[in-house]
Design a protein around this motif. Sequence first.
Motif, short mmCIF file in Angstrom:
data_model
loop_
_atom_site.label_atom_id
_atom_site.label_comp_id
_atom_site.label_asym_id
_atom_site.label_seq_id
_atom_site.Cartn_x
_atom_site.Cartn_y
_atom_site.Cartn_z
N MET A 21 12.11 8.37 -2.41
CA MET A 21 12.91 9.60 -2.50
C MET A 21 14.40 9.29 -2.37
O MET A 21 15.22 9.86 -3.09
CB MET A 21 12.48 10.59 -1.42
CG MET A 21 11.13 11.19 -1.67
SD MET A 21 10.66 12.23 -0.25
CE MET A 21 8.90 12.31 -0.49
N ARG A 22 14.74 8.39 -1.48
CA ARG A 22 16.14 8.00 -1.31
C ARG A 22 16.67 7.29 -2.56
O ARG A 22 17.81 7.51 -2.97
CB ARG A 22 16.30 7.12 -0.07
CG ARG A 22 16.08 7.89 1.20
CD ARG A 22 16.20 7.04 2.43
NE ARG A 22 15.95 7.87 3.62
CZ ARG A 22 15.51 7.42 4.76
NH1 ARG A 22 15.28 6.12 4.92
NH2 ARG A 22 15.30 8.24 5.76
N ILE A 23 15.85 6.46 -3.14
CA ILE A 23 16.23 5.77 -4.38
C ILE A 23 16.41 6.79 -5.50
O ILE A 23 17.37 6.73 -6.27
CB ILE A 23 15.19 4.70 -4.74
CG1 ILE A 23 15.25 3.56 -3.72
CG2 ILE A 23 15.40 4.18 -6.17
CD1 ILE A 23 14.08 2.60 -3.79
N ALA A 24 15.50 7.77 -5.58
CA ALA A 24 15.60 8.81 -6.60
C ALA A 24 16.90 9.60 -6.46
O ALA A 24 17.59 9.88 -7.45
CB ALA A 24 14.40 9.74 -6.52
N LEU B 56 11.35 -3.56 -2.80
CA LEU B 56 12.24 -3.72 -1.66
C LEU B 56 11.46 -3.87 -0.36
O LEU B 56 11.79 -4.72 0.47
CB LEU B 56 13.20 -2.53 -1.57
CG LEU B 56 14.26 -2.44 -2.68
CD1 LEU B 56 14.98 -1.11 -2.61
CD2 LEU B 56 15.22 -3.60 -2.59
N GLN B 57 10.42 -3.06 -0.19
CA GLN B 57 9.61 -3.11 1.03
C GLN B 57 8.96 -4.48 1.21
O GLN B 57 8.82 -4.97 2.32
CB GLN B 57 8.54 -2.02 0.99
CG GLN B 57 7.73 -1.92 2.25
CD GLN B 57 6.69 -0.83 2.15
OE1 GLN B 57 5.69 -0.99 1.47
NE2 GLN B 57 6.96 0.29 2.80
N HIS C 105 0.84 -1.18 0.00
CA HIS C 105 0.00 0.00 0.00
C HIS C 105 0.88 1.24 0.00
O HIS C 105 2.02 1.20 0.45
CB HIS C 105 -0.88 0.03 1.25
CG HIS C 105 -1.77 -1.15 1.38
ND1 HIS C 105 -3.02 -1.20 0.83
CD2 HIS C 105 -1.59 -2.35 1.97
CE1 HIS C 105 -3.58 -2.36 1.08
NE2 HIS C 105 -2.73 -3.09 1.77
N SER C 106 0.33 2.34 -0.46
CA SER C 106 1.05 3.61 -0.36
C SER C 106 1.18 3.98 1.11
O SER C 106 0.28 3.73 1.89
CB SER C 106 0.29 4.70 -1.11
OG SER C 106 0.22 4.40 -2.48
N SER C 107 2.32 4.56 1.45
CA SER C 107 2.56 4.97 2.82
C SER C 107 3.68 6.01 2.84
O SER C 107 4.48 6.08 1.90
CB SER C 107 2.97 3.78 3.68
OG SER C 107 4.26 3.33 3.30
N PRO C 108 3.77 6.78 3.90
CA PRO C 108 4.89 7.72 4.01
C PRO C 108 6.25 7.00 3.92
O PRO C 108 7.18 7.50 3.29
CB PRO C 108 4.68 8.37 5.38
CG PRO C 108 3.20 8.31 5.59
CD PRO C 108 2.79 6.98 4.99
N ALA C 109 6.36 5.83 4.54
CA ALA C 109 7.63 5.09 4.49
C ALA C 109 7.98 4.70 3.06
O ALA C 109 9.16 4.76 2.66
CB ALA C 109 7.55 3.85 5.37
N LEU C 110 6.99 4.32 2.29
CA LEU C 110 7.24 3.96 0.88
C LEU C 110 7.74 5.18 0.11
O LEU C 110 8.71 5.08 -0.65
CB LEU C 110 5.96 3.41 0.24
CG LEU C 110 6.07 3.01 -1.22
CD1 LEU C 110 6.93 1.75 -1.36
CD2 LEU C 110 4.69 2.77 -1.82
N TYR C 111 7.12 6.32 0.33
CA TYR C 111 7.55 7.53 -0.37
C TYR C 111 8.94 7.99 0.05
O TYR C 111 9.74 8.42 -0.79
CB TYR C 111 6.53 8.66 -0.17
CG TYR C 111 5.20 8.37 -0.81
CD1 TYR C 111 5.11 7.96 -2.14
CD2 TYR C 111 4.02 8.48 -0.09
CE1 TYR C 111 3.89 7.68 -2.73
CE2 TYR C 111 2.79 8.20 -0.68
CZ TYR C 111 2.73 7.81 -1.99
OH TYR C 111 1.52 7.53 -2.57
N VAL C 112 9.26 7.88 1.32
CA VAL C 112 10.61 8.24 1.78
C VAL C 112 11.65 7.34 1.13
O VAL C 112 12.68 7.81 0.65
CB VAL C 112 10.70 8.19 3.32
CG1 VAL C 112 12.14 8.28 3.80
CG2 VAL C 112 9.87 9.32 3.93
#
Length: 133
Positions: free
Chosen positions: A92-95, A112-113, A82-89
């Motif tokens: 961002m690190r991967i980007a 990865l998650q 699911h989408s989550s703040p942890a997924l977005y963070v």
Amino acid sequence: MSGRFFLDTNIFAYTFDAKSPAKARRAAQLIRQAADTGNRVVSYQIVQEFFNLAFRRFQHPMNVAEAEQYLITVFRPLLAVHSSPALYVEAMRIAARYHLSWNDCILVAAALQSQCSVLYARIFSTARRSKAC
């Protein structure tokens, strides 16, 4: 990492591609393997992208009844991220590190998650696999 694998939108779309029967067969095989082994993962992003294609870009667009059936029989057993703040963070690190597109960063972060060791994004004639970062 486990023997789990993540399937990108393209894998599902290939099963509807009459112009590339070899890709369609390989994609269907991967989806069947995912359902049979339980070593499968897709994210909600994949479902959203697939239905955008299915309703707008397929040679024969899906109707609502077909889409509902596909959602229940194919996607529902595979949905795990699911989408989550942890997924977005993580995305961002991967980007920042790999300079990928935002959609690809979310895809890799989801793989990865969910502890996938392989991410299937494209099917090549030589059956190459793209590994998650």
